[in-house]
Design an enzyme around this catalytic site. Structure first.
Site, PDB file in Angstrom:
ATOM      1  N   GLU A  56      44.906  -2.063  35.140  1.00  0.00           N
ATOM      2  CA  GLU A  56      46.050  -1.153  35.126  1.00  0.00           C
ATOM      3  C   GLU A  56      47.348  -1.890  35.425  1.00  0.00           C
ATOM      4  O   GLU A  56      48.402  -1.555  34.891  1.00  0.00           O
ATOM      5  CB  GLU A  56      45.807  -0.017  36.125  1.00  0.00           C
ATOM      6  CG  GLU A  56      44.624   0.840  35.680  1.00  0.00           C
ATOM      7  CD  GLU A  56      44.349   2.044  36.560  1.00  0.00           C
ATOM      8  OE1 GLU A  56      44.657   1.986  37.764  1.00  0.00           O
ATOM      9  OE2 GLU A  56      43.822   3.041  36.042  1.00  0.00           O
TER      10      GLU A  56
ATOM     11  N   LYS B 139      40.726  -8.480  42.938  1.00  0.00           N
ATOM     12  CA  LYS B 139      41.359  -7.162  42.839  1.00  0.00           C
ATOM     13  C   LYS B 139      41.326  -6.737  41.372  1.00  0.00           C
ATOM     14  O   LYS B 139      40.761  -7.412  40.532  1.00  0.00           O
ATOM     15  CB  LYS B 139      42.796  -7.225  43.371  1.00  0.00           C
ATOM     16  CG  LYS B 139      42.865  -7.604  44.847  1.00  0.00           C
ATOM     17  CD  LYS B 139      44.259  -7.444  45.422  1.00  0.00           C
ATOM     18  CE  LYS B 139      44.843  -8.758  45.829  1.00  0.00           C
ATOM     19  NZ  LYS B 139      46.051  -8.657  46.684  1.00  0.00           N
ATOM     20  N   GLY B 140      41.940  -5.605  41.070  1.00  0.00           N
ATOM     21  CA  GLY B 140      41.940  -5.121  39.690  1.00  0.00           C
ATOM     22  C   GLY B 140      43.112  -5.668  38.900  1.00  0.00           C
ATOM     23  O   GLY B 140      44.145  -6.019  39.457  1.00  0.00           O
TER      24      GLY B 140
ATOM     25  N   GLN C   8      42.108  -7.644  29.134  1.00  0.00           N
ATOM     26  CA  GLN C   8      42.571  -6.423  29.767  1.00  0.00           C
ATOM     27  C   GLN C   8      44.090  -6.376  29.802  1.00  0.00           C
ATOM     28  O   GLN C   8      44.698  -5.361  29.504  1.00  0.00           O
ATOM     29  CB  GLN C   8      42.041  -6.353  31.212  1.00  0.00           C
ATOM     30  CG  GLN C   8      40.637  -5.837  31.310  1.00  0.00           C
ATOM     31  CD  GLN C   8      40.590  -4.395  30.900  1.00  0.00           C
ATOM     32  OE1 GLN C   8      41.097  -3.534  31.584  1.00  0.00           O
ATOM     33  NE2 GLN C   8      40.025  -4.130  29.756  1.00  0.00           N
TER      34      GLN C   8
ATOM     35  N   ILE D 143      40.323 -13.985  39.992  1.00  0.00           N
ATOM     36  CA  ILE D 143      40.041 -13.468  38.654  1.00  0.00           C
ATOM     37  C   ILE D 143      38.592 -13.816  38.324  1.00  0.00           C
ATOM     38  O   ILE D 143      38.232 -14.984  38.174  1.00  0.00           O
ATOM     39  CB  ILE D 143      41.031 -14.071  37.629  1.00  0.00           C
ATOM     40  CG1 ILE D 143      42.479 -13.703  37.999  1.00  0.00           C
ATOM     41  CG2 ILE D 143      40.692 -13.589  36.222  1.00  0.00           C
ATOM     42  CD1 ILE D 143      42.767 -12.215  38.114  1.00  0.00           C
TER      43      ILE D 143
ATOM     44  N   GLY E 103      38.494   4.594  27.561  1.00  0.00           N
ATOM     45  CA  GLY E 103      38.593   5.798  28.390  1.00  0.00           C
ATOM     46  C   GLY E 103      40.016   6.019  28.852  1.00  0.00           C
ATOM     47  O   GLY E 103      40.572   7.091  28.689  1.00  0.00           O
TER      48      GLY E 103
ATOM     49  N   ALA F  70      36.114  -3.423  39.027  1.00  0.00           N
ATOM     50  CA  ALA F  70      35.644  -4.812  39.011  1.00  0.00           C
ATOM     51  C   ALA F  70      35.340  -5.298  40.423  1.00  0.00           C
ATOM     52  O   ALA F  70      34.244  -5.796  40.700  1.00  0.00           O
ATOM     53  CB  ALA F  70      36.684  -5.709  38.347  1.00  0.00           C
TER      54      ALA F  70
ATOM     55  N   THR G  43      35.894  -3.055  29.418  1.00  0.00           N
ATOM     56  CA  THR G  43      36.614  -3.922  30.344  1.00  0.00           C
ATOM     57  C   THR G  43      35.919  -5.252  30.609  1.00  0.00           C
ATOM     58  O   THR G  43      36.547  -6.198  31.059  1.00  0.00           O
ATOM     59  CB  THR G  43      36.752  -3.175  31.681  1.00  0.00           C
ATOM     60  OG1 THR G  43      35.526  -2.463  31.908  1.00  0.00           O
ATOM     61  CG2 THR G  43      37.875  -2.172  31.636  1.00  0.00           C
TER      62      THR G  43
ATOM     63  N   ILE H  42      33.846   0.181  30.355  1.00  0.00           N
ATOM     64  CA  ILE H  42      34.629   0.983  29.399  1.00  0.00           C
ATOM     65  C   ILE H  42      35.346   0.081  28.391  1.00  0.00           C
ATOM     66  O   ILE H  42      36.376   0.442  27.828  1.00  0.00           O
ATOM     67  CB  ILE H  42      35.607   1.927  30.131  1.00  0.00           C
ATOM     68  CG1 ILE H  42      36.631   1.168  30.982  1.00  0.00           C
ATOM     69  CG2 ILE H  42      34.837   2.878  31.024  1.00  0.00           C
ATOM     70  CD1 ILE H  42      37.713   2.093  31.572  1.00  0.00           C
TER      71      ILE H  42
END
Ligand code: MOS
Length: 731
Positions: A691, A687-688, A624, A615, A241, A511, A469, A467
């Protein structure tokens, strides 16, 4: 569950399943073709007909007349829908332009018709028989030309100022004032936008490919002007995406309109040549960065301005976002200005803001380090801050940028880096580059339902998406950890609007937010199980398929012997994100080689060190980041939507003309995660990373190419035409 105080110890902290490298539970289904993507669902009532979307042939103007008679008579054609027979349509909240044009046309390849036929070929053929007379108007297609008329925006996009930037910059002994540009980029995901739509009376079901099920549901209902409870949106597997599928797009609308007209289920996949102009893209930017430093290397003034464009009513590329937070400095300013352009709709693409922002800022930091005669790692470390530099009373919840830089430098062999143009390997000029990575951590309300049955199987239901991930897997890990059952006893069902509303996949919030929502539901299920077992008060331990309270124990399945137990909850985030700046950090190291005669650039080695809270699954998190690093190399060296500035469209609108790298282009990629758990972000303490992995990569490549060649390029992508003529100066 409300999350408004830092998390204490909880069952996740045992880390018997969460945090362990875990292969994706949906992997076997995906590689065996058993995971249905949007275009492939077989549980559709009736055989779907095929819809072919016709895109507008002008960028701006009016449809004077549209003649569909010949198309309607063509073999196999069941329906042709245009603005004239589509019925009254609304507009989705998240859409800047209409998804069906007419009579006005707002951008090139905006959908003007869908032809529904028995076969794809028949639909495509008939689409060519639609006769449209456009009145073409002039438009603004060039950011450079539109820059002077660009306007500042309000709210969180407004300019910021701290101290006396202009004065401090003017009096700094070492100054940098440079412009950088980044081009328009396309998400270029493997699976295009695709939808199957089926009506049952006034009830609509769409099987689609959408990152944000609830946004898509609301906007589809609003656009069709039907009650939201009449629509169901199903999006269990998504072939990428990158932000392009955050919103309702024309595939879902045109399939729904086509199905209503043809009285048949209809499937629509946006044809690849339509994707770049019909869908959204990351807009190009022009950025100016000013840095003023003392001779000691301390930043005294830091200023970042950015210009980008979008359709009327659209939004900015928030390229200065990281500059507000990444480095110390008493005097600061940021400003963004938006130009109105008549190019296709601009919107979020992976790490919107930080990805292009860091492509500029982190070259500027490299240039400044050189002016100071300092090592670029040391220069960044010297200017670290542990508080929000615009609001010093706000600390970061956790910030390990310095460790990322220092650990990375050691692992990468940074000390072997030489002055620019000094390292040769045969015909190759070889260099190393570094950049900091930064991306904010966002939390979004997220809900889930969880069921326990008499066989001890736990089923998770939420409209959260995967997506590519790894969501299925981290959700299963979370439920398994919370309920003390093996992964094999957990079934995860995602991407259905009939399930509780989740955070969805966007902004790297997915996440942490979605597992935290599941955590909340599991807390409720644990309470219900203990109550059902009649174990009374006391701390419960869920472990090995058993429930223990005090000296009492039972198989978890026993609680559901007389019937399934169901619990539902959501996580809602309080103001910890206001009290503490929540961000993720990293450092990217790149070794690049440039052929001194042909200018060919190759990335030889990459290392990312990331600090992103706990993580949840190192296997999928690493994937990722590696994917993001590869994407970043594309941003540095290849990716660019070429704008036809006369007619206002992206010329290279397919995967032959829009080039992206693959993992095989880069021989060695490594990812290291700093061992962290951030108790301010959620009970998961995660956390993410999705990106973050992209942020800074482009600049690290650019800096490596500079270090290899001694030639600085400030306009992305760094294609060889921008430096080949200067290679002679060093080679
Ligand atoms: Mo992301 S650009 O929010 O999918």
């Amino acid at each position: 569950m409300k999350f408004d105080t830092p998390a204490g110890m909880n069952p996740i902290d045992r880390l018997t399943v969460v945090g362990k490298p875990t292969p994706r539970i949906d992997g076997p289904l995906k590689v065996s073709g058993g995971a249905p993507y949007a275009y492939e669902h077989h549980d559709v009532p009736g055989k779907p007909a095929y819809g072919y979307v016709l895109g507008a042939a002008v960028a701006k103007g009016t449809i004077r007349s549209i003649d569909t008679a010949r198309a309607q008579r063509a073999p196999g054609v069941l329906a042709v829908v245009t603005h004239r027979n589509a019925g009254k349509l609304g507009k989705g909240k998240m859409n800047t332009a209409k998804l069906l044009a007419g009579p006005d046309v707002q951008h090139y390849h905006q959908a003007v018709a869908v032809v529904v036929a028995e076969t794809f070929e028949q639909a495509r053929c008939a689409a060519g028989m639609i006769d449209i007379d456009y009145a073409r108007s002039d438009g603004a297609f060039d950011l450079v030309a539109a820059k002077a008329g660009a306007k500042e925006q309000g709210g969180s996009d407004a300019p910021t100022a701290v101290g006396d930037f202009e004065g401090a910059f003017a009096s700094s002994p070492v100054q940098l004032d440079q412009n950088y540009t980044t081009p328009d980029q396309s998400h270029a995901m493997m699976e295009p936008m695709a939808t199957i739509a089926a009506w049952d009376g006034d009830k609509l079901t769409v099987w689609t490919s959408n990152q944000m099920v609830n946004w898509g549901l609301k906007d589809l209902a609003a656009t069709l002007q039907v009650p939201i409870e009449n629509v169901r949106l199903i999006s269990p597997y998504i072939g990428g995406g990158f932000g392009g599928k955050l919103f309702l797009r024309s595939d879902a609308l045109m399939a729904s309109l086509g199905a209503r007209a043809a009285k048949r289920p209809v499937k629509v996949a946006l044809q690849r040549p339509l994707m770049a102009n019909n869908a959204t893209h990351r807009p190009s930017t022009i950025q100016r960065i000013r840095l003023g430093c003392g001779k000691d290397g301390k930043i005294a003034a830091i200023g970042h301005e950015s210009w980008s464009g979008d359709l009327e009513g659209g939004g900015l590329e928030v390229a200065v976002q990281q500059t507000k937070l990444l480095y110390a400095g008493a005097n600061r300013m940021t400003a963004m200005r938006l130009a109105v352009l008549d190019l296709p709709e601009a919107n979020a693409m992976r790490a919107p803001g930080e990805a292009p922002g860091l492509m500029a800022l982190e070259i500027a930091m490299d240039e400044m380090a050189e002016k100071l005669g300092m090592d670029p790692v040391a220069f960044r470390v010297l200017n670290d801050t542990q508080v929000d530099p615009e609001k010093p009373e706000r600390p970061f919840s956790q910030r390990n940028l310095v460790r990322c830089l220092q650990d990375g430098a050691e692992r990468f062999g940074w000390s072997r880096r030489k002055a620019p143009g000094q390292v040769r390997d045969g015909r190759w000029l070889v260099g190393m580059g570094v950049a900091a990575a930064f991306r904010n951590n966002l939390n979004m309300k997220s809900g889930a339902r969880v069921r326990l049955n008499g066989q001890g199987t736990v089923t998770v239901e939420t409209d959260m998406t995967d997506i590519g991930t790894g969501t299925y897997t981290i959700m299963a890990q979370t439920a398994a950890e919370m309920l003390g059952v093996p992964l094999a006893k957990v079934v995860v069902k995602l991407g259905d609007s009939s399930f509780p509303v989740s955070a969805g996949s966007g902004g790297q919030w997915g996440a942490n937010s979605s597992t935290a929502g599941l955590y909340a539901a599991c807390v409720k299920l644990r309470e219900a199980i203990v109550e059902k077992l009649g174990f009374g008060p006391g701390e419960a331990l869920f472990e090995g398929g058993q429930v223990h309270v005090g000296n009492r124990s039972a198989d978890i399945a026993r609680a559901a012997k007389s019937g399934e137990i169901v619990a539902e909850d959501s996580i809602e985030f309080g103001d910890l994100g206001k009290k503490f700046q929540q961000s993720t950090f990293g450092a990217h190291f790149v070794e690049a080689a440039v052929d001194r005669y042909t200018g060919e650039a190759r990335v030889r080695r990459m290392l990312a060190v990331c600090a992103a809270g706990r993580i949840l699954n190192p296997t999928s998190a690493r994937s990722q980041v590696i994917g993001a690093m590869t994407m970043g190399v594309g941003g540095a060296l290849m990716e660019e939507l070429a704008v036809d500035k006369r007619f206002g469209f992206f010329v290279n609108h397919d995967l032959a003309g829009y080039e992206v790298p693959v993992h095989a282009d880069i021989p060695h990629q490594e990812v290291i995660f700093i061992d962290e758990a951030d108790d301010k972000v959620s009970p998961m303490k995660a956390k993410g990373v999705g990106e973050l992995g992209l942020c800074g990569v482009g600049a690290a490549v650019a800096n490596a190419i500079y270090n290899a060649t001694g030639v600085r390029v400030r306009d992305y992508p760094i294609t060889l035409d921008k430096y080949l003529d200067r290679l002679g100066e060093v080679a």
